[in-house]
Design a protein around this motif. Structure first.
Motif, mmCIF file in Angstrom:
data_model
loop_
_atom_site.group_PDB
_atom_site.id
_atom_site.type_symbol
_atom_site.label_atom_id
_atom_site.label_comp_id
_atom_site.label_asym_id
_atom_site.label_seq_id
_atom_site.Cartn_x
_atom_site.Cartn_y
_atom_site.Cartn_z
ATOM 1 N N GLY A 176 25.733 0.948 -29.963
ATOM 2 C CA GLY A 176 25.198 2.284 -29.719
ATOM 3 C C GLY A 176 23.685 2.297 -29.590
ATOM 4 O O GLY A 176 23.127 2.969 -28.713
ATOM 5 N N LEU A 177 22.997 1.566 -30.456
ATOM 6 C CA LEU A 177 21.545 1.539 -30.416
ATOM 7 C C LEU A 177 21.043 0.812 -29.170
ATOM 8 O O LEU A 177 20.063 1.233 -28.543
ATOM 9 C CB LEU A 177 21.000 0.888 -31.686
ATOM 10 C CG LEU A 177 21.322 1.640 -32.985
ATOM 11 C CD1 LEU A 177 20.814 0.861 -34.191
ATOM 12 C CD2 LEU A 177 20.727 3.049 -32.971
ATOM 13 N N VAL A 230 26.363 9.659 -41.682
ATOM 14 C CA VAL A 230 24.970 9.408 -41.292
ATOM 15 C C VAL A 230 24.884 8.190 -40.386
ATOM 16 O O VAL A 230 24.270 8.225 -39.310
ATOM 17 C CB VAL A 230 24.083 9.213 -42.536
ATOM 18 C CG1 VAL A 230 22.652 8.838 -42.122
ATOM 19 C CG2 VAL A 230 24.057 10.474 -43.382
ATOM 20 N N ALA A 231 25.499 7.099 -40.797
ATOM 21 C CA ALA A 231 25.399 5.846 -40.040
ATOM 22 C C ALA A 231 26.036 5.966 -38.667
ATOM 23 O O ALA A 231 25.467 5.513 -37.660
ATOM 24 C CB ALA A 231 26.051 4.717 -40.834
ATOM 25 N N ILE A 232 27.219 6.568 -38.590
ATOM 26 C CA ILE A 232 27.941 6.650 -37.324
ATOM 27 C C ILE A 232 27.262 7.612 -36.364
ATOM 28 O O ILE A 232 27.127 7.335 -35.161
ATOM 29 C CB ILE A 232 29.406 7.045 -37.573
ATOM 30 C CG1 ILE A 232 30.124 5.909 -38.315
ATOM 31 C CG2 ILE A 232 30.123 7.374 -36.277
ATOM 32 C CD1 ILE A 232 31.496 6.280 -38.837
ATOM 33 N N PRO A 257 25.944 6.139 -29.199
ATOM 34 C CA PRO A 257 25.303 5.741 -27.947
ATOM 35 C C PRO A 257 24.196 6.668 -27.461
ATOM 36 O O PRO A 257 23.269 6.209 -26.798
ATOM 37 C CB PRO A 257 26.478 5.709 -26.961
ATOM 38 C CG PRO A 257 27.642 5.336 -27.805
ATOM 39 C CD PRO A 257 27.419 6.035 -29.111
ATOM 40 N N ALA A 258 24.272 7.962 -27.776
ATOM 41 C CA ALA A 258 23.230 8.891 -27.337
ATOM 42 C C ALA A 258 22.239 9.231 -28.447
ATOM 43 O O ALA A 258 21.399 10.112 -28.275
ATOM 44 C CB ALA A 258 23.863 10.179 -26.806
ATOM 45 N N SER A 259 22.310 8.534 -29.572
ATOM 46 C CA SER A 259 21.460 8.885 -30.719
ATOM 47 C C SER A 259 19.994 8.569 -30.502
ATOM 48 O O SER A 259 19.156 8.925 -31.333
ATOM 49 C CB SER A 259 21.954 8.165 -31.979
ATOM 50 O OG SER A 259 21.834 6.754 -31.830
ATOM 51 N N VAL A 260 19.651 7.922 -29.388
ATOM 52 C CA VAL A 260 18.240 7.670 -29.089
ATOM 53 C C VAL A 260 17.450 8.967 -29.055
ATOM 54 O O VAL A 260 16.241 8.980 -29.345
ATOM 55 C CB VAL A 260 18.104 6.905 -27.755
ATOM 56 C CG1 VAL A 260 18.573 7.747 -26.576
ATOM 57 C CG2 VAL A 260 16.671 6.444 -27.536
#
Length: 388
Positions: free
Chosen positions: A373-374, A148-150, A155-158
């Motif tokens: 990433g965020l 979940v965290a990773i 980087p594209a989790s926006v």
């Protein structure tokens, strides 16, 4: 023990193994931290851009407009042409599950924009739960939380906060694999069909489910028709939508022509990706293109490491096929990290390492990954001028 009681025991063991409601709550809490943290970054970084946009506006850009038009206006009757007669992109390129849910939200009285983001955010919660259960099923509770965290801070989790279909797709594909791993075939088939009607890479998910079904038949754990029916239902999804588009337009290759006309998307066996990597890494022109080239290379290396660790075969097959589809097609290079987000195979080495490391080391490592990433995703929607 009867088959029914064995299935109940299996379900209960996974629930206990995942930490029950506390484990689920922790997974949702991890998701919330990543989403709130990134939204704060977007608000802060947005002030450095001359173009005045609220955080809300930035979550509704690019593909969000296409999904909203499908939801509120429906699909066009055929091709769309420019004033000089050139074929253009239109809404027929977008798969139907997300727009249908937006439309349902609007039918309940929500503003369409609010409905689009509400559906995406609720789906993100579903994705966090499904990812936790999948990681727990394969490697244990700590791996579930690490997955979940990773995934949710990549980087594209926006896009998990945006009016995009990734959150729905990840929830469905992870849920499908959880159901298949637990031999709950009716759920696996239904989730597989919805996955295939969410994004084109749903075809890769259906192939992964087919492998799971064949393994179950080979091991003679269940009646053969159940897993095979689940696989057949999932496999029908992508051809069903592409066939419907072909029928609506009146040309067998209509969906592919619209993709190529609008986004330059066509399968060229990876030559465009190879050329992007070669030219970008040779010239070093622009840190975002270079960073995206490195992301593509690192993802390939991570996939190789994951395969060397011999993961669950259906997940491995899905990951390989999905990566072939991403790397093998031409199109906007800056969309590829987003397209890789649901692959999951590339995340497994880090997930396994985090689950086996000392808690302090795992937390510090994932925190460092998340901060980069965020921030990277926030940069892409505030400063970077191109679509994801």
């Amino acid at each position: 023990m009867t088959a029914i009681s064995a299935e109940v025991t299996k379900k209960e063991s996974l629930w206990d193994k995942s930490g029950g409601w506390q484990g689920i709550s922790a997974a949702i809490g991890i998701l919330a931290l990543t989403r709130v943290g990134q939204l704060l970054m977007i608000a802060w970084m947005g002030g450095a851009n001359d173009e005045p946009k609220t955080v809300w506006d930035r979550l509704l850009i690019w593909d969000a407009g296409w999904f909203l038009r499908v939801a509120m206006d429906g699909y066009p009757e055929g091709y769309t042409y420019s004033s000089d007669g050139r074929l253009e992109a239109n809404e027929l390129a977008f798969f139907p599950v997300y727009p249908m849910l937006i439309r349902a939200g609007a039918a309940l009285g929500l503003d369409p924009n609010t409905a689009a983001l509400s559906v995406a955010w609720l789906a993100s919660i579903g994705a966090a739960i499904a990812l936790h259960l999948l990681g727990t099923s394969l490697y244990g509770k700590r791996a579930g939380w690490a997955l979940v965290a990773i995934c949710c801070s990549a980087p594209a989790s926006v896009v998990l906060s945006m009016a995009y279909s990734e959150s729905i797709y990840i929830a469905l594909v992870a849920g499908m694999f959880v159901a298949a791993h637990r031999q709950v075939w009716w759920a696996a088939g239904l989730l597989g069909l919805l996955t295939a009607l969410s994004r084109p890479t749903g075809a890769a998910a259906a192939i992964g489910l087919t492998v799971a079904a064949l393994l179950a038949v080979r091991q003679s754990r269940v009646q053969a028709w159940k897993p095979l029916a689940a696989a057949a239902v999932a496999l029908a999804g992508v051809p069903l939508f592409l066939g419907w588009v072909a029928y609506r337009v009146g040309e067998p290759t209509a969906w592919f022509k619209i993709q190529t006309a609008g986004w330059g998307t066509s399968f060229d066996y990876g030559s465009s990706t190879a050329e992007f990597l070669r030219s970008t890494l040779r010239s070093g022109d622009g840190w975002i293109p270079v960073s995206m080239a490195l992301i593509l290379l690192v993802a390939l290396g991570a996939a190789g490491m994951a395969l060397a660790q011999k993961p669950w075969l259906p997940l491995a097959v899905y990951g390989v096929v999905a990566m072939i589809l991403v790397y093998g097609q031409a199109g906007f290079y800056h969309s590829k990290p987003r397209l890789l987000l649901p692959v999951l195979l590339t995340l497994l080495p880090a997930v396994v390492a985090a689950s086996r490391a000392r808690p302090r080391v795992a937390i510090l490592s994932i925190t460092a990954w998340a901060l980069f990433g965020l921030w990277y995703g926030a940069y892409l929607v505030t400063v970077w001028p191109y679509t994801l």
